[in-house]
Write a protein that holds these residues in place. Structure first.
Motif, PDB file in Angstrom:
ATOM      1  N   TYR A 415      28.576  56.005  42.026  1.00 26.74           N
ATOM      2  CA  TYR A 415      28.021  54.834  41.344  1.00 26.74           C
ATOM      3  C   TYR A 415      29.062  54.192  40.437  1.00 26.74           C
ATOM      4  O   TYR A 415      29.136  52.967  40.328  1.00 26.74           O
ATOM      5  CB  TYR A 415      26.775  55.223  40.553  1.00 26.74           C
ATOM      6  N   PHE A 416      29.893  55.007  39.786  1.00 27.23           N
ATOM      7  CA  PHE A 416      30.957  54.465  38.947  1.00 27.23           C
ATOM      8  C   PHE A 416      31.899  53.566  39.762  1.00 27.23           C
ATOM      9  O   PHE A 416      32.472  52.613  39.229  1.00 27.23           O
ATOM     10  CB  PHE A 416      31.773  55.594  38.305  1.00 27.23           C
ATOM     11  N   ARG A 417      32.049  53.861  41.057  1.00 26.42           N
ATOM     12  CA  ARG A 417      32.979  53.102  41.902  1.00 26.42           C
ATOM     13  C   ARG A 417      32.286  51.988  42.696  1.00 26.42           C
ATOM     14  O   ARG A 417      32.948  51.222  43.400  1.00 26.42           O
ATOM     15  CB  ARG A 417      33.677  54.050  42.891  1.00 26.42           C
ATOM     16  N   LYS A 425      25.820  40.220  35.595  1.00 28.51           N
ATOM     17  CA  LYS A 425      26.153  40.868  34.328  1.00 28.51           C
ATOM     18  C   LYS A 425      27.010  42.118  34.543  1.00 28.51           C
ATOM     19  O   LYS A 425      26.642  43.043  35.252  1.00 28.51           O
ATOM     20  CB  LYS A 425      24.850  41.253  33.619  1.00 28.51           C
ATOM     21  N   ASN A 426      28.222  42.120  33.915  1.00 27.35           N
ATOM     22  CA  ASN A 426      29.096  43.289  34.006  1.00 27.35           C
ATOM     23  C   ASN A 426      28.567  44.411  33.117  1.00 27.35           C
ATOM     24  O   ASN A 426      28.021  44.168  32.039  1.00 27.35           O
ATOM     25  CB  ASN A 426      30.519  42.924  33.564  1.00 27.35           C
ATOM     26  N   ILE A 427      28.737  45.646  33.586  1.00 32.14           N
ATOM     27  CA  ILE A 427      28.321  46.797  32.781  1.00 32.14           C
ATOM     28  C   ILE A 427      29.478  47.788  32.696  1.00 32.14           C
ATOM     29  O   ILE A 427      30.245  47.944  33.649  1.00 32.14           O
ATOM     30  CB  ILE A 427      27.063  47.481  33.363  1.00 32.14           C
ATOM     31  N   SER A 428      29.579  48.442  31.562  1.00 34.39           N
ATOM     32  CA  SER A 428      30.681  49.376  31.314  1.00 34.39           C
ATOM     33  C   SER A 428      30.423  50.718  31.999  1.00 34.39           C
ATOM     34  O   SER A 428      29.333  50.982  32.512  1.00 34.39           O
ATOM     35  CB  SER A 428      30.838  49.591  29.810  1.00 34.39           C
ATOM     36  N   ASP A 431      27.623  52.412  30.344  1.00 31.81           N
ATOM     37  CA  ASP A 431      26.355  51.817  30.770  1.00 31.81           C
ATOM     38  C   ASP A 431      25.917  52.404  32.114  1.00 31.81           C
ATOM     39  O   ASP A 431      24.736  52.729  32.322  1.00 31.81           O
ATOM     40  CB  ASP A 431      26.488  50.302  30.906  1.00 31.81           C
ATOM     41  N   ARG A 432      26.871  52.549  33.003  1.00 32.57           N
ATOM     42  CA  ARG A 432      26.543  53.088  34.330  1.00 32.57           C
ATOM     43  C   ARG A 432      26.035  54.523  34.215  1.00 32.57           C
ATOM     44  O   ARG A 432      25.104  54.919  34.926  1.00 32.57           O
ATOM     45  CB  ARG A 432      27.759  53.026  35.259  1.00 32.57           C
ATOM     46  N   ALA A 433      26.659  55.279  33.332  1.00 35.04           N
ATOM     47  CA  ALA A 433      26.213  56.668  33.144  1.00 35.04           C
ATOM     48  C   ALA A 433      24.770  56.701  32.653  1.00 35.04           C
ATOM     49  O   ALA A 433      23.947  57.504  33.116  1.00 35.04           O
ATOM     50  CB  ALA A 433      27.136  57.387  32.160  1.00 35.04           C
ATOM     51  N   ALA A 434      24.444  55.814  31.693  1.00 32.40           N
ATOM     52  CA  ALA A 434      23.081  55.768  31.152  1.00 32.40           C
ATOM     53  C   ALA A 434      22.086  55.282  32.206  1.00 32.40           C
ATOM     54  O   ALA A 434      20.963  55.811  32.322  1.00 32.40           O
ATOM     55  CB  ALA A 434      23.051  54.857  29.926  1.00 32.40           C
ATOM     56  N   ILE A 435      22.484  54.286  32.999  1.00 34.74           N
ATOM     57  CA  ILE A 435      21.596  53.760  34.040  1.00 34.74           C
ATOM     58  C   ILE A 435      21.346  54.820  35.107  1.00 34.74           C
ATOM     59  O   ILE A 435      20.216  54.977  35.599  1.00 34.74           O
ATOM     60  CB  ILE A 435      22.197  52.476  34.659  1.00 34.74           C
ATOM     61  N   TRP A 436      22.403  55.563  35.445  1.00 40.13           N
ATOM     62  CA  TRP A 436      22.231  56.631  36.443  1.00 40.13           C
ATOM     63  C   TRP A 436      21.222  57.669  35.966  1.00 40.13           C
ATOM     64  O   TRP A 436      20.369  58.120  36.729  1.00 40.13           O
ATOM     65  CB  TRP A 436      23.573  57.299  36.750  1.00 40.13           C
ATOM     66  N   GLN A 437      21.306  58.011  34.681  1.00 38.23           N
ATOM     67  CA  GLN A 437      20.380  58.994  34.126  1.00 38.23           C
ATOM     68  C   GLN A 437      18.949  58.457  34.158  1.00 38.23           C
ATOM     69  O   GLN A 437      18.007  59.186  34.487  1.00 38.23           O
ATOM     70  CB  GLN A 437      20.788  59.348  32.693  1.00 38.23           C
TER      71      GLN A 437
END
Length: 760
Positions: A415-417, A425-428, A431-437
């Motif tokens: 998902y990070f890649r 909207k760009n996400i950091s 942010d991706r780590a939190a969304i994945w959780q």
């Protein structure tokens, strides 16, 4: 002489004439063709050559009507017209037939009818005035003197000489008439009598399309691929440009059908080329509403089925994005080829196909499948429980369904890649780590509730089919290594010998499929010639699924075609519908932009009506009174599209007060018997009606008010939602064949501004 060596064909233009004749005459024509093929020289047919022409003949259909036929060569005949006996032999020198030097197709024109009807005033409804006239034929008007010229409007096509027009494929006998046209009314009248390419070319030039673009977009796609011998009528009759039918079944369909189901018999030459082409891999057909994309898909299925070896399997898949469209495809495929064709084709909507794949692998699963609206409610419940306020439920649902599930991403690292094309909207990384959780928590929540979304089903099906494909490839590699011998241990013993599910896949409304759908479909057929054929128009994308096919293993580069001619919507409706789209840019499903440049119609009618009302109650009663005033119009040919389900119910209630029955359009299509069809704009994809009313086209409803809040918070998402709302209105407007009415209460939708400014 026997039927075996006599061929009788019916020209497309003759078919259009026949559709206007009484039913009894149509039946007589059907009987006539059987008698003619048995023995064209039978006494009762009275076959005779017309004076002054060695190839044009007449034959008796019944006491009142005669068929005019071209003798193509030997016992090969072509019906070019059916006329009343009083006019069948009038001025045969004015009957012009020729082989078009650009397309190589046979064209037929009654010059007397054209000149009398167009240059001396348009004919009344029914038989053209020229054929009731007893006056001798006259030449087209010549140049007027100085005094008369000052009063005459300029010729419409004065900027192009005869050679330029014929280089575009215009019928040569009509050039003098065309050069005399001075009004749009005359032009539209001529279109009814002219060969199809002539009409398309003239309308494109009249609309301001540059000459070179007309040559490229209108003429080139139907040009003959080999040198044209204009004396060889038999060769001309075999070319796609000569739109004819020969088989008994096709002729019956042409004679007994209506102008809206001629699709079973006649295809535009451009469509024929697309249907019959041998593609080296996946192919895509684009085009605006009503251009015949679905027709092309159906004929493509038929063409592929006819090339299959005999058998009882269904190696062809015909799929689309929802249940009611799949049912419509099944019905039309049955019309086109009967049970024999349907027996070789699996017709299934894509979610049903995915669910079937999952249940085959997990037969004991009993999860309830929920829709997007229910899923968003579950997201909101989860966010409330976690007191999470950084993202709203709609954003998280879209991110989860379109990126994580859409790309079948298996881990947080992947998902990070992941690419987030079209998400705005760009996400950091954090942010991706939190969304994945959150996505994991959401998945666990659905599991506890015994629920799943359609996105989960399609993602799971994609994984299963990819795994299946990998096993198939492993078997094939082992077979090659073993010199062609099979290894039974590599086969799937529980389900028989491994093989691809389909040989050919045809997809309708391709713009609305999810990425996971495409991954699933790609794995269901071997990468081979003619493997995947898809049709769609991203201007009609009404869901949030944006894909780049190349990134999903479906490479359509170099195998894309576009249809530009609308067979459904009039020029007047089309112009206003295109105005709704404004200058928005649309993708082409493969990383480039899509355009409707050159999209046009040869049909003409009234201008769309715009009806403002003070409030919603007044608007509902205004619509009911308008429908009541339409008298004998069949109610099932009237449709009303509204923004919300509640508005549909409220409007149906008012219609009932006026004695008008409303039939709701649900997910499976219209529910119930005859009546005015009513539903949200989403429900009208793939449907068409004589009369369409778009109600509640008000600011705050189209687009919905909530979209405006995204303008500053999430500009990228705002742009996508605005484009989707425009597409929804565009789809609803282009369901209309004859008339379109758009009403609103309060302030009108901002999308209507181009239409309102044009009328002011």
């Amino acid at each position: 002489m026997t039927a075996a060596n006599v061929t009788l064909r019916l020209l497309d233009k003759a078919d259009k004439e026949i559709l206007k004749l009484p039913r009894s005459v149509k039946g007589a024509i059907y009987d006539f063709q059987h008698k003619f093929k048995s023995n064209p020289h039978a006494t009762g047919l009275k076959l005779q050559q017309l004076k002054g022409d060695s190839k044009l003949w007449s034959a008796r259909v019944n006491d009142e009507y005669r068929a005019l036929l071209l003798q193509l060569g030997g016992d090969d005949w072509l019906i070019v017209s059916v006329r009343h006996r009083k006019h069948a032999y009038d001025n045969p020198e004015r009957l012009a037939y020729s082989v078009n030097r650009i397309t190589g197709g046979i064209e037929y024109v009654d010059l007397e009818v054209v000149e009398d009807s167009i240059l001396r005033g348009l004919a009344p409804a029914g038989r053209p005035a020229a054929q009731e006239s007893t006056t001798p034929p006259q030449e087209p008007p010549t140049s007027a003197g100085p005094a008369e010229a000052a009063e005459q409007p300029p010729a419409l096509f004065a900027d192009w000489d005869a050679e330029q027009l014929t280089d575009l494929g215009v019928a040569e006998p009509l050039v003098p008439v065309i050069q005399a046209l001075t009004t749009e009314e005359q032009l539209l009248g001529l279109i009814d009598f002219a060969p199809q390419l002539t009409g398309e070319v003239l309308l494109a030039l009249y609309d301001g399309t540059p000459y070179d673009e007309v040559l490229e977009r209108v003429t080139a796609p139907v040009s003959a691929s080999e040198p044209v011998d204009r004396e060889d009528l038999q060769a001309a009759a075999e070319r796609p440009a000569t739109m004819v039918t020969t088989t008994d079944e096709a002729l019956r369909n042409a004679l007994e059908g209506s102008s809206f189901n001629r699709w079973k018999v006649f295809l535009h030459p451009t469509q024929t080329k697309i249907v019959e082409r041998d593609y080296s891999g996946p192919a895509r057909v684009g085009g605006g509403p009503g251009t015949g994309k679905t027709i092309v898909a159906l004929h493509r299925v038929k063409q592929l089925a006819e090339q299959l070896p005999s058998g009882h399997t269904k190696p062809i898949l015909l799929t689309t994005f929802n249940k009611n469209l799949a049912a419509e495809l099944r019905s039309r495929l049955l019309e086109l080829g009967g049970e024999a064709l349907l027996s070789r084709v699996d017709v299934s909507h894509v979610d049903q196909l995915a669910l079937r794949s999952v249940r085959e692998a997990e037969p004991n699963s009993r999860k309830q499948t929920i829709d997007d609206a229910q899923a968003v409610r579950e997201w909101r419940a989860l966010l409330d429980e976690l007191s999470e306020s950084r993202w709203d439920a709609e954003f998280l649902h879209d991110e989860w369904s379109q990126v994580i599930l859409g790309q079948a991403i298996p881990s947080r690292t992947e998902y990070f890649r992941a690419r987030r094309a079209g998400r705005g909207k760009n996400i950091s990384r954090s942010d991706r780590a939190a969304i994945w959780q959150l996505a994991e928590s959401f998945t666990q929540r659905l599991d506890r509730l015994g629920r799943q979304t359609w996105d989960q089903v399609s993602e799971r099906a994609a994984r299963l089919e990819i795994e299946r494909e990998q096993r198939i490839l492993a078997v094939e590699r082992q077979r090659e290594d073993a010199g062609g011998r099979d290894n039974i241990h590599l086969q799937d013993g529980s389900r028989g010998w491994l093989r691809y599910r389909y040989r050919h896949i045809v997809v309708d409304e391709a713009q609305d499929l999810r990425p996971a759908h495409w991954k699933m479909l790609r794995a269901m057929a071997a990468r081979d010639r003619n493997d995947i054929f898809l049709v769609g128009d991203t201007h009609q994308r009404i869901y949030k699924n944006q894909v780049t096919l190349g990134s999903l293993g479906i490479n359509i580069r170099g195998r894309s075609s576009r249809l530009n001619l609308s067979y459904r919507t009039t020029r007047q409706i089309l112009r206003d519908a295109l105005g709704v789209l404004a200058q928005e840019k649309y993708d082409d499903l493969d990383g480039s932009t899509e355009t409707l440049a050159g999209y046009h119609s040869v049909l003409s009618g009234g201008h769309p009506q715009l009806r403002p009302c003070d409030n919603w109650e007044a608007e509902r009663h205004d619509i009911a009174e308008m429908i009541a005033g339409w008298g004998d119009v069949p109610h099932e040919q009237i449709a009303i599209a509204v923004p919300t389900n509640q508005m549909a119910s409220e409007l149906a209630s008012v219609l009932a007060q006026h004695g008008i029955r409303a039939v709701e359009i649900g997910s499976d299509g219209p529910r119930g018997g005859s009546g005015v069809h009513i539903g949200t704009m989403f429900r009208f994809k793939g449907l068409e009606y004589q009369h369409v009313i778009i109600a509640g086209a008000s600011d705050g409803l189209v687009p919905r008010a909530a979209v405006e809040r995204l303008r500053t918070n999430d500009p990228g998402r705002y742009a996508r939602e605005i484009q989707r709302a425009r597409s929804l209105l565009f789809v609803a407007a282009t369901r209309a064949r004859d008339s379109l009415t758009i009403s609103w209460h309060g302030a009108p939708s901002p999308f209507l501004e181009p239409l309102l400014s044009k009328q002011s």
